[in-house]
Design a protein around this motif. Sequence first.
Motif, PDB file in Angstrom:
ATOM      1  N   ARG A   1      38.032  48.651  30.657  1.00  0.00           N
ATOM      2  CA  ARG A   1      38.878  49.583  31.416  1.00  0.00           C
ATOM      3  C   ARG A   1      39.299  48.968  32.751  1.00  0.00           C
ATOM      4  NH1 ARG A   1      35.418  54.178  29.413  1.00  0.00           N
ATOM      5  NH2 ARG A   1      36.647  55.150  27.782  1.00  0.00           N
ATOM      6  N   ILE A   2      38.393  48.229  33.367  1.00  0.00           N
ATOM      7  CA  ILE A   2      38.720  47.583  34.642  1.00  0.00           C
ATOM      8  C   ILE A   2      39.835  46.561  34.443  1.00  0.00           C
ATOM      9  CG2 ILE A   2      37.798  46.001  36.406  1.00  0.00           C
ATOM     10  CD1 ILE A   2      35.094  47.583  36.062  1.00  0.00           C
ATOM     11  N   GLN A   3      39.781  45.829  33.323  1.00  0.00           N
ATOM     12  CA  GLN A   3      40.808  44.831  33.017  1.00  0.00           C
ATOM     13  C   GLN A   3      42.166  45.493  32.755  1.00  0.00           C
ATOM     14  OE1 GLN A   3      41.503  41.767  33.076  1.00  0.00           O
ATOM     15  NE2 GLN A   3      43.260  41.645  31.696  1.00  0.00           N
ATOM     16  N   ILE A   4      42.177  46.566  31.941  1.00  0.00           N
ATOM     17  CA  ILE A   4      43.435  47.283  31.660  1.00  0.00           C
ATOM     18  C   ILE A   4      43.998  47.876  32.956  1.00  0.00           C
ATOM     19  CG2 ILE A   4      44.441  49.294  30.493  1.00  0.00           C
ATOM     20  CD1 ILE A   4      43.937  47.129  28.522  1.00  0.00           C
ATOM     21  N   ALA A   5      43.116  48.384  33.817  1.00  0.00           N
ATOM     22  CA  ALA A   5      43.561  48.943  35.095  1.00  0.00           C
ATOM     23  C   ALA A   5      44.205  47.869  35.951  1.00  0.00           C
ATOM     24  CB  ALA A   5      42.380  49.568  35.836  1.00  0.00           C
ATOM     25  N   LYS A   6      43.678  46.658  35.892  1.00  0.00           N
ATOM     26  CA  LYS A   6      44.248  45.567  36.698  1.00  0.00           C
ATOM     27  C   LYS A   6      45.658  45.223  36.225  1.00  0.00           C
ATOM     28  CE  LYS A   6      43.673  40.951  38.535  1.00  0.00           C
ATOM     29  NZ  LYS A   6      45.143  40.864  38.541  1.00  0.00           N
TER      30      LYS A   6
END
Length: 200
Positions: A19-24
Amino acid sequence: MGNTDKFEMIANIYDTPERIQIAKVSSDAIRECLVDAKSKNAIDFGCGTGLVGMNLLNDFKSILFLDTSQNMINQIKQKISSSNIQNAATLCFDFEKDSLSDLHADYIFMAQVLLHINDVELVLSRLYEVLKESGHLLIVDFDKNEKIVSDMVHNGFDQIELTEIMTKIGYRDIQSKTFYTGSKIFMGHDASLFILDSQK
């Protein structure tokens, strides 16, 4: 908003590496659409734990983190206080149930939120009311994916159909493009994300 109960339960374990990667990648795509935003205020609509909005705090004068889940809002409050962030506020509110006449923003962005909203046209209409004149609504979400069958969420969106709905409401200068494709990122299926920029 749809699925609030589910988000209440997973708020404290929501921030996974995926999720952190998609948010980035989502916040990078939003950033590319911004114009003179340093003097503007924004709403991170359906913000979850604020993964996207937190990446954009330095791009705006201020951000209001808005979600229907109080537990998600509590997660953001902790992030704001522990990092001593001065240009952020929070609000727990459901635009599917009510409209807010005293809330206004230059930018509203929503990342993977629309797929959880039952009445898309209603919420987009209420967000249109919140936007200041010439303000922007930025939507990041999944392209339509026929492999996904769910009672919980939409199976993504057709960019042309979404543009037509928004044009009917009054949004103008609508542009959209697919900007990211990932493996197993949408309910266990490979999927692509689009960004749509529109103006009031």
